[in-house]
Write an enzyme that holds these catalytic residues in place. Structure first.
Site, PDB file in Angstrom:
ATOM      1  CG  ASN A 192      56.611 -22.716  26.685  1.00 17.70           C
ATOM      2  OD1 ASN A 192      57.613 -22.245  27.201  1.00 17.70           O
ATOM      3  ND2 ASN A 192      55.682 -23.345  27.393  1.00 17.70           N
ATOM      4  NE  ARG A 239      68.669 -23.926  21.262  1.00 19.44           N
ATOM      5  CZ  ARG A 239      68.483 -25.245  21.149  1.00 19.44           C
ATOM      6  NH1 ARG A 239      67.458 -25.825  21.731  1.00 19.44           N
ATOM      7  NH2 ARG A 239      69.335 -25.979  20.479  1.00 19.44           N
ATOM      8  CG  HIS A 253      72.609 -29.003  30.854  1.00 12.97           C
ATOM      9  ND1 HIS A 253      71.813 -29.898  31.550  1.00 12.97           N
ATOM     10  CD2 HIS A 253      71.840 -27.910  30.654  1.00 12.97           C
ATOM     11  CE1 HIS A 253      70.618 -29.374  31.744  1.00 12.97           C
ATOM     12  NE2 HIS A 253      70.599 -28.163  31.220  1.00 12.97           N
ATOM     13  CE1 TYR A 291      62.092 -21.499  35.636  1.00 12.68           C
ATOM     14  CE2 TYR A 291      64.183 -22.533  35.119  1.00 12.68           C
ATOM     15  CZ  TYR A 291      63.167 -21.677  34.782  1.00 12.68           C
ATOM     16  OH  TYR A 291      63.221 -20.999  33.592  1.00 12.68           O
ATOM     17  NE  ARG A 300      59.024 -28.685  32.233  1.00 15.87           N
ATOM     18  CZ  ARG A 300      60.285 -28.284  32.178  1.00 15.87           C
ATOM     19  NH1 ARG A 300      60.978 -28.124  33.270  1.00 15.87           N
ATOM     20  NH2 ARG A 300      60.880 -28.066  31.013  1.00 15.87           N
ATOM     21  CG  HIS A 319      64.700 -27.242  35.985  1.00 18.87           C
ATOM     22  ND1 HIS A 319      65.991 -27.128  36.444  1.00 18.87           N
ATOM     23  CD2 HIS A 319      64.772 -27.133  34.638  1.00 18.87           C
ATOM     24  CE1 HIS A 319      66.806 -26.945  35.424  1.00 18.87           C
ATOM     25  NE2 HIS A 319      66.101 -26.954  34.319  1.00 18.87           N
TER      26      HIS A 319
END
Length: 700
Positions: A52, A414, A444, A477, A573, A601
């Site tokens: 992260n 990304r 997306h 997820y 989250r 997610h």
């Protein structure tokens, strides 16, 4: 000075996006302190925090330096301008790394031995083990190393992003020359640890210890003054400039931009605590950074904790990690076993809740569509793919079988750009119609449309989701996806595909809210409707579950609704820029964050609507980028049972007292303590959901 900054931050009605991210990474790190987890699960969370942080520095700190390096200013949500904010952020990050190292050194390392492994420095090895390490260095490592000197005859080498590097300071034996700097990059394709067995233990020797001990063999007949391990993180935030011939050269432009990520300006320098001061001064001058950017790794710590994955996933310890439960059937579907998905979806809609429900029904739908001679076309959007993707295999099979396959492939996803470009070109060569995004917008949204001939008519089957078409992440997820043959959904999805693959201007969608066209305004309209109901004495309420909440306009609408008396429960989250519980502003807003075994997610938007709830799900968070820079969609859940299923998901999230954290007014989080209550862990409870419980679920 920092105290002055903190006072300004507390006055703002908004929480800093980047400081909020740091708070989230603390919550992830907190999982490594939960003694109920296995040691390997705890190490996993340390590795996640490191990954992260790498991305955060490359993108968010990189973005900040895009302002600083060009003399531009910006004001953060905290009220701080770019320079003082950089100082505040990097100093807070240093405090985080201090905690991270302390946990690793003092809480986790002492448990290594009882779990049958050690991370050993060279001096802790036995004689025969040292001989094995030396042999490994000579046979494998040494031929791969390339020393790079920097002096008046040699330019400063380009040191790659996030690679372990030794900075070696030397003098020649006659000592006439001044100090020289040389660099050795440790090749990425070498394992992070050299492994040996000692009785029943696995000994992991960090690759940097192997190189450090034998570095004299690289620099022969010179005096080595010092050898310092370090790692640079570079600015990876880039944008593509739109031009007339952009479409024709898109892939080449993308490849050029990706190269800049490897050589961009340095935004972080991690260095071991025993660093050479002269070397560090040269690096700081060269990279135009100051002490704020220097992150020291203490003795006993490990540089780049992402390397812990090789221990966590080691075959020797498979029996020591928690086994993931077997997925259960979806609420609206009987025990799933190779059923005809077209037949099932003609009968009813299905809401898949991953990972509690398997992604197999969706993958089987694609496989069956590829083989079915009555299927005419398949259209879908792809953002991130699994390795050895069944989705890609189905599409290739469909193309080979003569079906029209259209894929809107987001190659700007990304850190997945290169893989996506490769897979997109593979599909294109197979005859699929591939679109590389829509202008500068990032695609997306997650949508699938299958057109099937049935007699003299066609029937369309759709899938709309919060998650990617990725079978790997579907096991890790939490996401929800709706499968349906409902004509209203099909009309909306087909219309949206016409918009994003052509030049259509859409009519009003019946069940979709889309970005960048209308999403922000539509969500604000729904929030204001709840505000209006509260003012008129009608029932009202908002519950929203998402990954990130940052858009100022929607935050201000939520503040206004709160002041009108609307009870607003947010489950966020990660990044959360809203400030809950402030007198006169947000007394009716609560925020909680769920961090546990699975990455939360899914996005669910619930509006009470005076007793006739509107419930949406989809790909979008409440972010500026989601509303303005991305193609996104939220879909309305109409089926009574499936709407109740989504409501039940929210209820469980609000009930969790094992993985939950409550946000305080100052932006900090407090872990929810079950106390005398029975522990309620959603990452276990969702495997036990029953139809009766779903039908009875109600937002209180």
């Amino acid at each position: 000075m920092i105290e002055k900054y903190d006072h300004l931050i507390e006055q703002s009605d908004l929480i800093s996006r980047d400081l909020s991210w740091l708070s989230f990474n603390y919550r992830v790190l907190d999982q490594s302190m939960k003694t109920g987890r296995s040691l390997f699960d705890r190490l996993k969370f340390v590795a996640i925090t490191a990954s992260n942080a790498d991305e955060f520095f490359m993108i968010r700190v990189g973005s900040l330096y895009n302002y600083l390096d060009y003399g531009k200013d910006r004001i953060d949500n905290s009220g701080l301008r770019a320079v003082p904010f950089k100082r505040k952020l990097l100093n807070d990050y240093k405090a985080f790394t201090s905690t991270q190292h302390d946990i690793f050194i003092n809480s986790l390392k002492p448990e290594f031995s009882e779990n049958n492994f050690e991370i050993a420095t060279y001096d802790k090895l036995q004689k025969r083990e040292k001989e094995r390490v030396s042999n490994y260095f000579e046979k494998i490592v040494f031929p791969m190393l390339t020393p790079m000197v920097y002096d008046s005859y040699h330019t400063f080498p380009v040191l790659m992003n996030n690679i372990l590097v030794f900075g070696v300071v030397t003098k020649t034996q006659d000592k006439k020359e001044k100090k020289k700097m040389s660099f050795i990059q440790i090749p990425q394709n070498l394992p992070r640890f050299y492994e040996m067995e000692r009785k029943e233990k696995v000994i992991f020797v960090p690759i940097e210890e192997v190189v450090r001990q034998h570095i004299n063999e690289v620099f022969k007949n010179v005096e080595i003054v010092s050898k310092t391990l370090f790692r640079v993180t570079r600015n990876g935030d880039f944008t593509l400039e739109e031009s007339e011939d952009m479409e024709a050269n898109f892939i080449e432009e993308m490849k050029k931009k990706l190269k800049t990520r490897k050589t961009g300006r340095v935004v972080r320098l991690e260095v071991e605590a025993t660093y050479d001061k002269w070397l560090l001064r040269q690096l700081k001058n060269r990279y135009e950074i100051d002490d704020d950017n220097i992150i020291q790794v203490p003795e006993g710590g490990l540089m780049d904790y992402t390397g812990l994955w090789s221990i966590v996933k080691h075959d020797e310890f498979k029996d020591k990690t928690v086994e993931t439960p077997k997925p259960v059937p979806p609420i609206s579907m009987s025990e799933y076993e190779d059923q005809n998905m077209f037949k099932i979806l003609k009968d009813r809609d299905i809401l898949l809740h991953h990972p509690y429900n398997s992604i197999d029904p969706l993958l089987d739908l694609l496989d069956q569509a590829a083989e079915d001679p009555n299927v005419l076309s398949i259209k879908l959007t792809i953002y991130r793919l699994a390795k050895n993707s069944r989705v890609v295999s189905a599409l290739l099979n469909a193309a080979e079988n003569g079906k029209h396959v259209s894929v809107l492939f987001e190659v700007k996803a990304r850190f997945d750009e290169e893989n996506n470009m490769k897979e997109a070109q593979r599909l294109q060569r197979a005859g699929c119609f591939v679109i590389y995004g829509v202008g500068m917008l990032k695609t997306h949204t997650k949508l699938l449309l299958i057109v099937r001939r049935e007699g003299e008519k066609v029937r369309r089957f759709v899938h709309m989701s919060s998650g990617n078409y990725n079978e790997d992440t579907a096991r890790l997820y939490t996401d929800i996806g709706l499968m349906s043959s409902n004509e209203a959904y099909a009309n909306d999805v087909q219309e949206f595909f016409n918009v994003i693959t052509g030049h259509s201007v859409p009519d009003q969608y019946e069940n979709l809210i889309t970005a960048p066209r209308e999403m922000r305004n539509k969500l604000i309209e729904l929030i204001r409707k709840e505000e209006e109901n509260a003012k008129n004495g009608l029932e009202s309420g908002i519950v929203i579950k998402l990954n990130s909440l940052q858009d100022t306009d929607t935050i201000m609408a939520l503040y206004a609704a709160s002041r009108a008396g609307v009870k607003i429960k947010l489950i966020v989250r990660g990044i959360c820029c809203i400030r809950p519980g402030r007198e006169g502003l947000s007394e009716n807003i609560t925020v909680r964050s769920i961090v546990g075994d699975y990455l939360e997610h899914s996005r669910i938007y619930y509006f009470h609507n005076n007793g006739n709830p509107l419930v949406y799900s989809g790909s979008a968070d409440m972010m500026v980028r989601s509303f303005d820079s991305r193609l996104e969609s939220l879909f309305l859940i109409n089926d009574v049972l499936l709407k109740q299923q989504a409501i039940n998901i929210l209820c469980f999230n609000l009930k969790d007292n094992v993985n939950a954290y409550e946000m305080n007014e100052d932006g900090s989080f407090t872990m929810v303590n079950a106390g005398e209550e029975k522990p309620f862990n959603i990452h276990k409870e969702f495997y036990r959901v029953k139809r009766e419980g779903v039908l009875a679920a109600k937002i209180v």
